[in-house]
Design a protein around this motif. Sequence first.
Motif, PDB file in Angstrom:
ATOM      1  N   ASN A  54       0.847  -1.187   0.000  1.00  0.00           N
ATOM      2  CA  ASN A  54       0.000   0.000   0.000  1.00  0.00           C
ATOM      3  C   ASN A  54       0.887   1.243   0.000  1.00  0.00           C
ATOM      4  O   ASN A  54       1.970   1.239   0.596  1.00  0.00           O
TER       5      ASN A  54
ATOM      6  N   TYR B 151      -4.339   9.747   1.907  1.00  0.00           N
ATOM      7  CA  TYR B 151      -5.067   8.733   1.139  1.00  0.00           C
ATOM      8  C   TYR B 151      -4.150   7.536   0.925  1.00  0.00           C
ATOM      9  O   TYR B 151      -2.966   7.688   0.647  1.00  0.00           O
TER      10      TYR B 151
ATOM     11  N   TYR C  24      -3.389   4.170  -1.272  1.00  0.00           N
ATOM     12  CA  TYR C  24      -3.680   3.393  -2.478  1.00  0.00           C
ATOM     13  C   TYR C  24      -3.439   1.914  -2.175  1.00  0.00           C
ATOM     14  O   TYR C  24      -2.339   1.516  -1.797  1.00  0.00           O
TER      15      TYR C  24
ATOM     16  N   ASN D  11      -8.084   1.754  -8.461  1.00  0.00           N
ATOM     17  CA  ASN D  11      -8.740   3.080  -8.465  1.00  0.00           C
ATOM     18  C   ASN D  11      -9.660   3.118  -9.685  1.00  0.00           C
ATOM     19  O   ASN D  11      -9.354   3.733 -10.695  1.00  0.00           O
ATOM     20  N   GLU D  12     -10.792   2.435  -9.567  1.00  0.00           N
ATOM     21  CA  GLU D  12     -11.663   2.208 -10.712  1.00  0.00           C
ATOM     22  C   GLU D  12     -12.209   3.501 -11.317  1.00  0.00           C
ATOM     23  O   GLU D  12     -12.454   3.585 -12.512  1.00  0.00           O
ATOM     24  N   LYS D  13     -12.403   4.536 -10.489  1.00  0.00           N
ATOM     25  CA  LYS D  13     -12.895   5.809 -11.022  1.00  0.00           C
ATOM     26  C   LYS D  13     -11.911   6.418 -12.017  1.00  0.00           C
ATOM     27  O   LYS D  13     -12.299   7.152 -12.919  1.00  0.00           O
ATOM     28  N   ALA D  14     -10.630   6.109 -11.818  1.00  0.00           N
ATOM     29  CA  ALA D  14      -9.599   6.613 -12.735  1.00  0.00           C
ATOM     30  C   ALA D  14      -9.237   5.562 -13.783  1.00  0.00           C
ATOM     31  O   ALA D  14      -8.262   5.731 -14.524  1.00  0.00           O
TER      32      ALA D  14
ATOM     33  N   TRP E 122      -0.926   9.505 -13.291  1.00  0.00           N
ATOM     34  CA  TRP E 122      -1.948   9.223 -12.281  1.00  0.00           C
ATOM     35  C   TRP E 122      -1.765  10.152 -11.084  1.00  0.00           C
ATOM     36  O   TRP E 122      -0.638  10.456 -10.692  1.00  0.00           O
TER      37      TRP E 122
ATOM     38  N   CYS F 266      -3.408  11.469  -7.069  1.00  0.00           N
ATOM     39  CA  CYS F 266      -4.206  11.098  -5.905  1.00  0.00           C
ATOM     40  C   CYS F 266      -5.665  11.520  -6.132  1.00  0.00           C
ATOM     41  O   CYS F 266      -5.932  12.685  -6.461  1.00  0.00           O
ATOM     42  N   PRO F 267      -6.621  10.597  -5.969  1.00  0.00           N
ATOM     43  CA  PRO F 267      -8.026  10.930  -6.213  1.00  0.00           C
ATOM     44  C   PRO F 267      -8.614  11.906  -5.193  1.00  0.00           C
ATOM     45  O   PRO F 267      -9.689  12.450  -5.403  1.00  0.00           O
TER      46      PRO F 267
END
Length: 336
Positions: free
Chosen positions: A286, A294, A296, A302-305, A320, A322-323
């Motif tokens: 992780n 946050y 990961y 990170n399915e939204k991305a 990429w 950080c969401p």
Amino acid sequence: INLFDIDQYGKKLLGFFIGIIIISIFCIVDDIKTIKPITKLIGQLLGAIVAVIAGIRIDGITLPFMNFEEIHEITSVIITILWIIIVTNAINLIDGLDGLSSGISVISAVSLLIIFVLNGSSMVSIVLIAALAGALVGFLPFNFSPAKTFIGDTGSNFLGYALSIISILGSAKTYTAAVIVLPLIVLGLPIFDTLMAIIRRIIKGKSIKAVFKADKGHLHHRLVARGYNQKQAVLILYGISAIFGMFAVILCDSGIWKALSFLLIVIVAIAAGYKNFSPEKTGKENYECIQCKYIYNPKFGNEKAGIPPGTSFQDLPDDWVCPVCGEGKDMFEMHE
């Protein structure tokens, strides 16, 4: 200290301070409202030209195998301007992690201070480098990760410009073998990183314009990508910078053979202990954003991305972010 004798240190200091003001104006604007890299380069060029006009120049190169005590005036001007711009950008570009550029600058400043004292450099250069080192020692605890204070573009450019100018002042009028190349060795880490960045960007972009496009290929980015956290990456680079500094000091004081012996011992020690300090990664670790905390988790991705479950942190795209807070991959460290 006589600032108005034949060496005209008063005039040189005036040029130094005016150069700082010019570069700072450009960089303050860049910190507030981002400007084009070429515009910032113009500011650095103007600062370098002012210093040269004030009499700050590399007048000769003295090495054990090459001796040019005096070089042509035009050559001297070109070399001096290139040196100032390269060192200024070297410190600026390595400013990618908390405390990195300021820590490397303090190591470089202390190394140059020792070299100046050993070589009997001008008192002006000794006072300036000692003041810079002292200021950085006081500032570093607030800039080290997690940073409470940031130097920004203005601070990193100031450090690079100051180190480039003071190294010239400290090398002038001292004809000890290799003295002119010692600042180059002391600042070897940031200079190497910058030259590699230039070559890498030209090859990747296939044009000179690509030099001005930021990337994630710097040494500190590579260390973080290998699994080291920010503090570990910074400390590793501190160690490398200190090795360069110690090598230069030994070369100055004891000659090339003792310096090479020291370097060989360091290489053997690093090779022997590398595996013990290299983090083992399975791809399931992780990673935590040091800005917003946050985490990961490769298990969920990170399915939204568009990042499917099972994607390791190392396999994430370079762009990429950080969401939560939008920081890049270089702001993440392994979560323990």
